[in-house]
Design an enzyme around this catalytic site. Structure first.
Site, PDB file in Angstrom:
ATOM      1  N   LYS A  13       0.828  -1.216   0.000  1.00  0.00           N
ATOM      2  CA  LYS A  13       0.000   0.000   0.000  1.00  0.00           C
ATOM      3  C   LYS A  13       0.864   1.269   0.000  1.00  0.00           C
ATOM      4  O   LYS A  13       0.606   2.191  -0.764  1.00  0.00           O
ATOM      5  CB  LYS A  13      -0.905   0.040   1.253  1.00  0.00           C
ATOM      6  CG  LYS A  13      -1.899  -1.097   1.351  1.00  0.00           C
ATOM      7  CD  LYS A  13      -2.887  -0.872   2.484  1.00  0.00           C
ATOM      8  CE  LYS A  13      -2.262  -0.783   3.867  1.00  0.00           C
ATOM      9  NZ  LYS A  13      -1.581  -2.032   4.313  1.00  0.00           N
ATOM     10  N   ARG A  88      -9.256   0.653   9.244  1.00  0.00           N
ATOM     11  CA  ARG A  88      -8.707  -0.663   9.603  1.00  0.00           C
ATOM     12  C   ARG A  88      -9.761  -1.577  10.219  1.00  0.00           C
ATOM     13  O   ARG A  88      -9.478  -2.700  10.542  1.00  0.00           O
ATOM     14  CB  ARG A  88      -7.682  -0.468  10.686  1.00  0.00           C
ATOM     15  CG  ARG A  88      -6.181  -0.376  10.452  1.00  0.00           C
ATOM     16  CD  ARG A  88      -5.427  -1.125   9.584  1.00  0.00           C
ATOM     17  NE  ARG A  88      -4.098  -1.467   9.990  1.00  0.00           N
ATOM     18  CZ  ARG A  88      -2.982  -0.842   9.625  1.00  0.00           C
ATOM     19  NH1 ARG A  88      -3.029   0.248   8.935  1.00  0.00           N
ATOM     20  NH2 ARG A  88      -1.829  -1.334   9.954  1.00  0.00           N
ATOM     21  N   ARG A 127      11.841  -5.998   5.021  1.00  0.00           N
ATOM     22  CA  ARG A 127      11.676  -4.581   4.672  1.00  0.00           C
ATOM     23  C   ARG A 127      12.668  -3.684   5.412  1.00  0.00           C
ATOM     24  O   ARG A 127      12.867  -3.818   6.608  1.00  0.00           O
ATOM     25  CB  ARG A 127      10.253  -4.164   5.013  1.00  0.00           C
ATOM     26  CG  ARG A 127       9.948  -2.703   4.753  1.00  0.00           C
ATOM     27  CD  ARG A 127       8.482  -2.435   4.602  1.00  0.00           C
ATOM     28  NE  ARG A 127       7.711  -2.688   5.802  1.00  0.00           N
ATOM     29  CZ  ARG A 127       6.377  -2.629   5.834  1.00  0.00           C
ATOM     30  NH1 ARG A 127       5.698  -2.378   4.730  1.00  0.00           N
ATOM     31  NH2 ARG A 127       5.733  -2.855   6.955  1.00  0.00           N
ATOM     32  N   ARG A 161      11.642  -1.379  10.817  1.00  0.00           N
ATOM     33  CA  ARG A 161      10.621  -0.904  11.752  1.00  0.00           C
ATOM     34  C   ARG A 161      10.533  -1.828  12.964  1.00  0.00           C
ATOM     35  O   ARG A 161      10.681  -3.043  12.840  1.00  0.00           O
ATOM     36  CB  ARG A 161       9.262  -0.881  11.051  1.00  0.00           C
ATOM     37  CG  ARG A 161       9.024   0.402  10.304  1.00  0.00           C
ATOM     38  CD  ARG A 161       7.805   0.340   9.455  1.00  0.00           C
ATOM     39  NE  ARG A 161       6.647  -0.278  10.098  1.00  0.00           N
ATOM     40  CZ  ARG A 161       5.456  -0.370   9.529  1.00  0.00           C
ATOM     41  NH1 ARG A 161       5.277   0.119   8.309  1.00  0.00           N
ATOM     42  NH2 ARG A 161       4.458  -0.928  10.148  1.00  0.00           N
ATOM     43  N   ARG A 172      -0.079  -9.041  13.445  1.00  0.00           N
ATOM     44  CA  ARG A 172      -0.676  -8.008  12.575  1.00  0.00           C
ATOM     45  C   ARG A 172      -1.523  -8.656  11.479  1.00  0.00           C
ATOM     46  O   ARG A 172      -2.573  -8.138  11.098  1.00  0.00           O
ATOM     47  CB  ARG A 172       0.425  -7.147  11.948  1.00  0.00           C
ATOM     48  CG  ARG A 172       0.991  -6.161  12.970  1.00  0.00           C
ATOM     49  CD  ARG A 172       2.342  -5.629  12.555  1.00  0.00           C
ATOM     50  NE  ARG A 172       2.306  -4.765  11.404  1.00  0.00           N
ATOM     51  CZ  ARG A 172       3.377  -4.499  10.642  1.00  0.00           C
ATOM     52  NH1 ARG A 172       4.550  -5.049  10.919  1.00  0.00           N
ATOM     53  NH2 ARG A 172       3.273  -3.718   9.618  1.00  0.00           N
TER      54      ARG A 172
HETATM   55  P1  AMP Z   1       0.991   0.447   9.162  1.00  0.00           P
HETATM   56  O1  AMP Z   1       2.199   1.285   8.924  1.00  0.00           O
HETATM   57  O2  AMP Z   1      -0.214   0.949   8.387  1.00  0.00           O
HETATM   58  O3  AMP Z   1       1.237  -1.030   8.965  1.00  0.00           O
HETATM   59  O4  AMP Z   1       0.600   0.638  10.707  1.00  0.00           O
HETATM   60  C1  AMP Z   1       1.488   0.269  11.746  1.00  0.00           C
HETATM   61  C2  AMP Z   1       0.714   0.125  13.053  1.00  0.00           C
HETATM   62  O5  AMP Z   1       0.091   1.368  13.395  1.00  0.00           O
HETATM   63  C3  AMP Z   1      -0.440  -0.880  13.019  1.00  0.00           C
HETATM   64  O6  AMP Z   1       0.001  -2.205  13.248  1.00  0.00           O
HETATM   65  C4  AMP Z   1      -1.308  -0.355  14.156  1.00  0.00           C
HETATM   66  O7  AMP Z   1      -0.765  -0.670  15.420  1.00  0.00           O
HETATM   67  C5  AMP Z   1      -1.182   1.163  13.973  1.00  0.00           C
HETATM   68  N1  AMP Z   1      -2.206   1.690  13.035  1.00  0.00           N
HETATM   69  C6  AMP Z   1      -2.007   2.214  11.804  1.00  0.00           C
HETATM   70  N2  AMP Z   1      -3.160   2.603  11.243  1.00  0.00           N
HETATM   71  C7  AMP Z   1      -4.129   2.314  12.145  1.00  0.00           C
HETATM   72  C8  AMP Z   1      -5.548   2.451  12.147  1.00  0.00           C
HETATM   73  N3  AMP Z   1      -6.211   2.963  11.096  1.00  0.00           N
HETATM   74  N4  AMP Z   1      -6.226   2.033  13.250  1.00  0.00           N
HETATM   75  C9  AMP Z   1      -5.581   1.520  14.324  1.00  0.00           C
HETATM   76  N5  AMP Z   1      -4.244   1.337  14.369  1.00  0.00           N
HETATM   77  C10 AMP Z   1      -3.515   1.735  13.294  1.00  0.00           C
END
Ligand code: AMP
Length: 214
Positions: A13, A88, A127, A161, A172
């Site tokens: 994404k 999400r 990554r 990360r 996740r």
């Molecule tokens: P991402 O970079 O989108 O994979 O997000 C990393 C982490 O941030 C996720 O595993 C969640 O802990 C938190 N996170 C990101 N976006 C959301 C969301 N829309 N709702 C809740 N937690 C989020």
């Protein structure tokens, strides 16, 4: 052009969002990036989010909704936006619907990037992101020419990360299956869904994404 990008963590994404930003000059809104910035800055919100993120769980809706509202009220988004990593879960999707309806700016499309779970584990654990310019690499599929050094800016600052280890990735993925995957049907029912196979070369996937939105 107002786009939601759906897909498991590591489905690409963020990569596709960056290409869309370049091509269409619209704004990327990534709740994950916003949360990581808050963690790095050590704000109260960041402190609250840190342990939840490291466990691979979702931070509370109230936190991400507050961030999204603020971003969507920025005049810069009038040209369009890509929501990357938001919504999400169903309650976030419903809140977004309400917000965009109130603002008279409904979504144009929800793009689901579809990648199988085993490929995702490799993608995520491999990554690395350049801490200096943000370029993205993968130690399995697309390593930099010189180990640990960014091809784009030359910095020796390729970072993993905190939540990109295998254990967190598995949780996740489970959170994705349980809470986020139902959004595929949610957007299909609204006739907004477009699913794109997310394996293969980045440019080919991007071409399919562009076909889906134009
Ligand atoms: P991402 O970079 O989108 O994979 O997000 C990393 C982490 O941030 C996720 O595993 C969640 O802990 C938190 N996170 C990101 N976006 C959301 C969301 N829309 N709702 C809740 N937690 C989020």
């Amino acid at each position: 052009m107002r786009i939601v990008l759906l897909g498991a963590p590591g489905s690409g994404k963020g990569t596709q969002a960056k290409l869309l930003v370049e091509k269409f000059e619209i704004t990327q809104i990534s709740t994950g990036d916003l949360l990581r910035a808050a963690v790095a800055a050590g704000t109260d919100l960041g402190k609250q989010a840190k342990t939840i993120m490291e466990a691979g769980q979702l931070v509370p809706d109230s936190i991400v909704l507050g961030m999204i509202k603020e971003k969507l009220s920025d005049p810069k988004v009038s040209k369009g936006f890509i929501l990357d990593g938001f919504p999400r879960n169903l309650s976030q999707a419903e809140a977004l619907d309400k917000l965009l309806t109130e603002q008279g700016i409904p979504l144009s499309v929800a793009i689901h990037i579809d990648v199988n779970a085993e490929e995702i584990v490799k993608r995520i654990t491999g990554r690395r992101t350049c801490g200096s310019c943000g370029a993205i690499y993968n130690t399995f599929f697309s390593p930099p020419s010189k180990t640990g050094v960014c091809d784009k800016c030359g910095a020796s600052d390729l970072q993993q990360r905190a939540d990109d280890n295998e254990e967190t990735v598995r949780s996740r993925l489970k959170v994705y299956q349980d809470q986020t995957a139902p959004l595929i049907e949610f957007y299909a029912n609204k006739n907004l869904l477009n699913t794109i196979p997310g394996s293969g070369d980045i440019q080919g996937i991007f071409n399919a994404v562009c076909d889906a939105i134009t």
